[in-house]
Design an enzyme around this catalytic site. Structure first.
Site, PDB file in Angstrom:
ATOM      1  N   TYR A  98       0.828  -1.215   0.000  1.00  0.00           N
ATOM      2  CA  TYR A  98       0.000   0.000   0.000  1.00  0.00           C
ATOM      3  C   TYR A  98       0.861   1.264   0.000  1.00  0.00           C
ATOM      4  CZ  TYR A  98      -3.028  -3.697   1.648  1.00  0.00           C
ATOM      5  OH  TYR A  98      -3.681  -4.881   1.790  1.00  0.00           O
TER       6      TYR A  98
ATOM      7  N   TYR B 121     -13.206  -6.387   5.257  1.00  0.00           N
ATOM      8  CA  TYR B 121     -11.978  -6.541   4.476  1.00  0.00           C
ATOM      9  C   TYR B 121     -11.748  -8.033   4.265  1.00  0.00           C
ATOM     10  CZ  TYR B 121      -7.197  -6.750   2.952  1.00  0.00           C
ATOM     11  OH  TYR B 121      -6.078  -7.039   2.208  1.00  0.00           O
TER      12      TYR B 121
ATOM     13  N   ASP C  36     -15.139 -15.363   7.288  1.00  0.00           N
ATOM     14  CA  ASP C  36     -13.720 -15.060   7.091  1.00  0.00           C
ATOM     15  C   ASP C  36     -13.082 -14.902   8.472  1.00  0.00           C
ATOM     16  OD1 ASP C  36     -11.247 -13.979   6.662  1.00  0.00           O
ATOM     17  OD2 ASP C  36     -11.903 -12.446   5.225  1.00  0.00           O
TER      18      ASP C  36
ATOM     19  N   LYS D 296      -3.500 -16.034   8.447  1.00  0.00           N
ATOM     20  CA  LYS D 296      -2.718 -15.197   9.375  1.00  0.00           C
ATOM     21  C   LYS D 296      -2.012 -15.987  10.494  1.00  0.00           C
ATOM     22  CE  LYS D 296      -3.929 -10.527   8.457  1.00  0.00           C
ATOM     23  NZ  LYS D 296      -5.086 -10.255   7.579  1.00  0.00           N
TER      24      LYS D 296
HETATM   25  C1  LIG Z   1      -5.478 -10.279   6.142  1.00  0.00           C
HETATM   26  C2  LIG Z   1      -6.844 -10.686   5.813  1.00  0.00           C
HETATM   27  C3  LIG Z   1      -7.143 -11.266   4.563  1.00  0.00           C
HETATM   28  C4  LIG Z   1      -6.116 -11.436   3.471  1.00  0.00           C
HETATM   29  O1  LIG Z   1      -5.082 -12.293   3.831  1.00  0.00           O
HETATM   30  P1  LIG Z   1      -3.686 -12.237   3.048  1.00  0.00           P
HETATM   31  O2  LIG Z   1      -2.902 -13.356   3.642  1.00  0.00           O
HETATM   32  O3  LIG Z   1      -3.104 -10.871   3.338  1.00  0.00           O
HETATM   33  O4  LIG Z   1      -3.973 -12.411   1.609  1.00  0.00           O
HETATM   34  C5  LIG Z   1      -8.462 -11.644   4.337  1.00  0.00           C
HETATM   35  N1  LIG Z   1      -9.420 -11.481   5.260  1.00  0.00           N
HETATM   36  C6  LIG Z   1      -9.156 -10.935   6.466  1.00  0.00           C
HETATM   37  C7  LIG Z   1     -10.254 -10.804   7.468  1.00  0.00           C
HETATM   38  C8  LIG Z   1      -7.873 -10.508   6.781  1.00  0.00           C
HETATM   39  O5  LIG Z   1      -7.610  -9.944   7.966  1.00  0.00           O
END
Ligand SMILES: *Cc1c(COP(=O)(O)O)cnc(C)c1O
Length: 436
Positions: free
Chosen positions: A18, A146, A247, A276
């Protein structure tokens, strides 16, 4: 290599996340990291408040995680996953199925969170194709979300705060309900659910799935919302026969005080993405889990195979370190760790409340947020945090802390004190700021 040389080469050739490719703002070469500290090349040692984008839950350079990698490396760094399998992969899949809500039983390994979201969305599409309803190809989500930076993941991020509004014209148009305003710990009135219920009702024949971050909306605004709301969305999905994708990439593995944030509402999604903290921040690995029903429907449809397969799918090194990280998490008292961090953050950030420029201070589990009235003055603020001996990287209007779970009381106190100090200087920093 000399510090100046590294910075010159970085400036000449590297894109940062970014960032402006020619002028990324202040960049700090790191040479080592141990426990909750990051050591810069110039010898300064910073207390880490970010867990390297929320992944490094056990701290850096952990002997157990290192050993798991050495051991796996001596056997096999990688083999393709098409037609081959391995113990680290099957062990991890078994663990993930055991830890996540009941109907999730089939694990697809991905190389990053964004890819796990692409895979989740594709699973939902293929589910409906297999069911003979290919017209169900749109997604409904809530604002302030996100879900990653890749193509379809971008399309379900908040269209304003999701960092991707530049691409809006080129992206598929999804459906957005307002972000829930009922807070975590509060009940959820009918009026909060009405807009999403109406969207489900109007678009039921074209909707493949609802996708959302359960309880904690991360990079889209660091909001914590009512477990009741999540429960109601699950009920609505059942009522309208739409899949629910959770997610849990940011929330998974304990960050909100439950192993997975869905547990706050006692719900199970049809598809779940984790990433993550999965490898304790060692390697890029994510996974998409699907319910038996989703997997069986795709299996019995045409073409019967699921059309995705990353080159590095199920990488044995990543799976081995993920197994070690989850073992470490479960054998320790992570709930007490998170409670201790929650109390430390609540006490430590309380003085920021009511300061000039501060809109709100909020804490949930291992997440502490100071929301400002205006965007943070990034270029002035990050160097100030470094001067104060901490690594804190805010975004938008948010200064937040998400430290490793192993952080000590004194270090946590220092992080909060640094945030307090910077908040007190905000009017001055805003005046000096020349961020673009
Ligand atoms: C970080 C994140 C993503 C994307 O993961 P990357 O490993 O950076 O591609 C998707 N959803 C959520 C909720 C996130 O915090």
């Amino acid at each position: 290599m000399e510090l100046d040389r590294i910075l010159a080469l970085d400036q000449a050739h590297i894109w940062h996340p970014y960032a402006n490719p020619l002028d990324p703002g202040p960049i700090y070469p790191a040479r080592a990291a141990r426990g909750c500290r990051i050591e810069l090349l110039d010898g300064r040692s910073l207390i880490d408040g970010m867990a390297s984008w929320w992944c490094v839950i056990h701290g850096y350079n952990h002997p157990r995680l290192n050993q798991a990698l050495y051991d796996q490396l001596a056997r096999m760094a990688h083999v393709m996953f098409g037609g081959l399998t391995h113990e680290p992969g099957v062990r991890l899949a078994k663990t993930l199925v055991e830890l996540t809500p009941e109907p999730l039983a089939h694990v697809f390994f991905c190389d990053s969170g964004s890819v796990a979201i692409e895979v989740a969305l594709k699973m939902a599409l293929q589910f409906w194709i297999a069911r003979g309803e290919p017209g169900r190809h749109r997604f409904l989500t809530i604002r302030s979300g996100y879900h990653g930076d890749t193509w379809h993941a971008m399309s379900v991020c908040d269209p304003v705060t999701g960092m991707h509004h530049l691409f809006a014209q080129a992206l598929p148009k999804q459906l957005f309900a307002p972000a829930p305003n009922c807070r975590f710990g509060e009940p959820c009135p009918d009026s909060e659910v009405a807009p999403i219920a109406e969207l489900l009702d109007c678009h039921r024949h074209e909707l493949a799935a609802v996708i959302l971050e359960p309880i904690l909306q991360g990079a889209g605004g660091m909001r914590f919302y009512s477990a009741d709301y999540l429960k109601r969305v699950r009920e609505l999905c059942d009522q309208y026969g739409v899949l629910l994708i959770a997610d849990e990439i940011a929330t998974g593995f304990g960050r909100t005080g439950r192993l997975f944030a869905c547990e706050h509402a006692g719900i199970a999604p049809d598809i779940m993405a984790v990433g993550k903290a999965l490898t304790g921040g060692y390697l890029s690995l994510a996974a998409t889990l699907a319910s038996r029903e989703v997997a069986q429907t795709i299996a019995q449809g045409v073409p019967g195979v699921f059309m995705h397969g990353p080159t590095f799918m199920g990488n044995p090194l990543a799976c081995a370190v993920a197994n070690a990280s989850i073992e470490l998490l479960l054998e320790g008292d992570w709930q007490a760790q998170i409670r201790r961090i929650e109390q430390g953050l609540a006490a430590g950030l309380a003085p920021c409340r009511g300061q000039p420029g501060v809109a709100e201070v909020r804490v949930l589990g291992g997440v502490g947020v100071v929301e400002l009235e205006r965007p943070v003055p990034m270029r002035a603020l990050v160097p100030r945090f470094v001067e104060l001996g901490v690594w804190v990287r805010p975004f938008g209007r948010l200064i937040y802390l998400m430290p490793p779970y192993v952080i000590g009381e004194i270090e946590l106190g220092s992080l909060c004190a640094a945030v307090g100090e910077v908040v007190a200087e905000l009017p001055d920093l805003w005046a000096r700021d020349n961020s673009p």
